[in-house]
Design an enzyme around this catalytic site. Structure first.
Site, PDB file in Angstrom:
ATOM      1  N   LYS A 159     -33.268  15.949  -6.892  1.00 33.13           N
ATOM      2  CA  LYS A 159     -32.366  17.097  -6.841  1.00 33.13           C
ATOM      3  C   LYS A 159     -31.262  16.860  -7.861  1.00 33.13           C
ATOM      4  CE  LYS A 159     -29.793  20.058  -3.680  1.00 33.13           C
ATOM      5  NZ  LYS A 159     -29.408  20.304  -2.282  1.00 33.13           N
ATOM      6  N   LYS A 161     -27.981  17.669  -9.916  1.00 29.19           N
ATOM      7  CA  LYS A 161     -26.733  18.414  -9.889  1.00 29.19           C
ATOM      8  C   LYS A 161     -26.375  18.886 -11.296  1.00 29.19           C
ATOM      9  CE  LYS A 161     -25.633  18.056  -5.504  1.00 29.19           C
ATOM     10  NZ  LYS A 161     -25.521  19.258  -4.630  1.00 29.19           N
ATOM     11  N   ASP A 189     -29.597  22.055  -8.570  1.00 27.38           N
ATOM     12  CA  ASP A 189     -28.553  22.575  -7.692  1.00 27.38           C
ATOM     13  C   ASP A 189     -27.276  22.763  -8.509  1.00 27.38           C
ATOM     14  OD1 ASP A 189     -26.870  23.321  -5.682  1.00 27.38           O
ATOM     15  OD2 ASP A 189     -26.949  21.422  -4.594  1.00 27.38           O
ATOM     16  N   GLU A 217     -31.228  26.102  -6.901  1.00 29.72           N
ATOM     17  CA  GLU A 217     -30.396  26.278  -5.711  1.00 29.72           C
ATOM     18  C   GLU A 217     -28.990  26.746  -6.070  1.00 29.72           C
ATOM     19  OE1 GLU A 217     -28.727  23.551  -2.002  1.00 29.72           O
ATOM     20  OE2 GLU A 217     -30.517  22.917  -3.095  1.00 29.72           O
ATOM     21  N   ASP A 242     -27.815  28.494  -0.774  1.00 26.37           N
ATOM     22  CA  ASP A 242     -27.212  27.432   0.025  1.00 26.37           C
ATOM     23  C   ASP A 242     -25.857  27.903   0.548  1.00 26.37           C
ATOM     24  OD1 ASP A 242     -26.090  25.183   1.163  1.00 26.37           O
ATOM     25  OD2 ASP A 242     -26.185  23.953  -0.633  1.00 26.37           O
ATOM     26  N   LYS A 266     -27.723  24.168   6.640  1.00 21.63           N
ATOM     27  CA  LYS A 266     -26.916  22.979   6.896  1.00 21.63           C
ATOM     28  C   LYS A 266     -26.114  23.200   8.177  1.00 21.63           C
ATOM     29  CE  LYS A 266     -26.485  21.708   2.015  1.00 21.63           C
ATOM     30  NZ  LYS A 266     -25.570  21.595   0.843  1.00 21.63           N
TER      31      LYS A 266
END
Length: 357
Positions: A159, A161, A189, A217, A242, A266
């Site tokens: 993932k 960033k 993301d 994301e 998200d 989450k």
């Protein structure tokens, strides 16, 4: 099993290395750990992470929220679960992280009452999940080296960033792809770090360079649902919401707008497992696969997220690596890691025996 007390304490856990995103840099985590005690001598455990730039929750607000929830649900019976969760959610507006901590402690107690692990109480059968691993925001060279190291350790999902600088983000992803190629799945993301047009620009640039992306994301601002839909319509890469998904209502709105190909659920955003189940049900009805992730949290609350994730077939992706950044586990027992695998024990509830002093 009536609730006799709810107590909390704050723990600080240094990270093994800094965690950097488009929104913040973290060198240590501060989590509020909750214990819910009942009149038959049992305890349930939960945890909350202050993430002011995302949830608006701070240490002070979480502590105050937990105390307010305690005053409203003290004396209630765990067996009256629906009434209890309704009261928990309605007794204050917002403060979802405080709600999540108490919520997961109650679910811990419910599963303990049935003498089964929480994932089985919730309907699941899988005893482990495969998490991705996050590559923090940094220079292209550093991110590429970090990616190669994680692949060497056996991680098959990265993932990455990104955010705030589209040109540099393209360079970062080029460098990473140059090192790891197509042997792993790459998830991007942006943490709200682009405008809709910037997101499309980056997506097209990566496609032109032959860099395959599994998903994108939260490319745009949390409340920019129309921008999220614009990105989804312009790119073939699945767009996952998200920060745009805090509540079942958010999930329903995004489904109705056709604004997302997936949700990242989450517990700190939605207020715990009770509401996470509702979001997953909406996604399931709409045929939208989900990911379950976390903030920078310890094993305790990430464990609750993992148990929930293992109980729902619509949850097909797992972003549960936060404890791998932590230098210590403030709880005794609970989930444990074997490489990229998040593993459960057969101990009832969350599997947490106690909290460290």
């Amino acid at each position: 099993m009536k609730i006799t007390d709810i107590t909390h304490k704050t723990v600080t856990v240094p990270l093994l290395f800094p965690f950097k995103t488009a929104l913040r840099t973290v060198k240590q985590i501060e989590n509020v750990l909750v214990t819910v005690a009942t009149d038959d001598g049992h305890c349930g455990y939960g945890g909350a992470a202050p993430t002011a730039v995302i949830t608006g929750d701070t240490l002070a607000s979480i502590r105050g929220g937990i105390e307010h929830i305690r005053d409203n649900i003290i004396g209630m019976d765990i067996a009256s679960a629906e009434d209890l969760f309704q009261k928990l959610n309605r007794c204050l507006i917002g403060n979802m992280s405080a709600k999540a901590a108490v919520d997961m402690a109650i679910y811990d107690l419910l599963a303990k009452a049935q003498a089964v692990p929480l994932y089985r109480f919730l309907g699941g059968t899988v005893k482990s999940l495969e998490t991705d691993i996050t590559i923090s925001l940094d220079t292209p060279e550093k991110m590429a080296a970090d990616s190669l190291e994680k692949v060497a350790r056996g991680f098959t999902y990265l993932k990455i960033k990104v955010g705030n600088n589209p040109e540099l983000d393209i360079q970062r992803l080029q460098a990473i792809h140059g090192e790891v190629g197509d042997q792993v799945k790459i998830r991007i993301d942006a943490n709200q770090g682009w405008t809709p047009k910037e997101a499309v620009l980056v997506g097209n640039a990566l496609a032109d360079r032959g860099i395959n992306i599994e998903l994108l994301e939260q490319p745009v601002a949390a409340r920019d649902f129309s921008g999220l839909r614009f990105v989804r319509e312009q790119l073939s890469v699945p767009v996952v919401a998200d920060e745009s998904v805090f509540s079942p209502q958010d999930a329903l709105d995004l489904v109705q707008m056709g604004a997302a190909d997936g949700f990242n659920i989450k517990l700190m955003k939605c207020g715990g497992i009770y509401n996470a189940i509702k979001i997953a049900a909406i996604a399931d009805a709409a045929g939208i696969p989900c990911m379950v992730g976390s903030m920078m949290e310890s094993h305790l609350s990430v464990g609750a997220a993992a148990h929930f994730a293992a109980s729902r077939s619509i949850v097909t992706r797992f972003d549960l690596d936060a404890p791998l950044f932590c230098s210590a586990n403030p709880a005794v027992g609970g989930i444990f890691y074997q490489g990229s695998k998040v593993c459960f024990t057969d101990t009832p509830g969350l599997g947490v025996e106690s909290l460290h002093n």
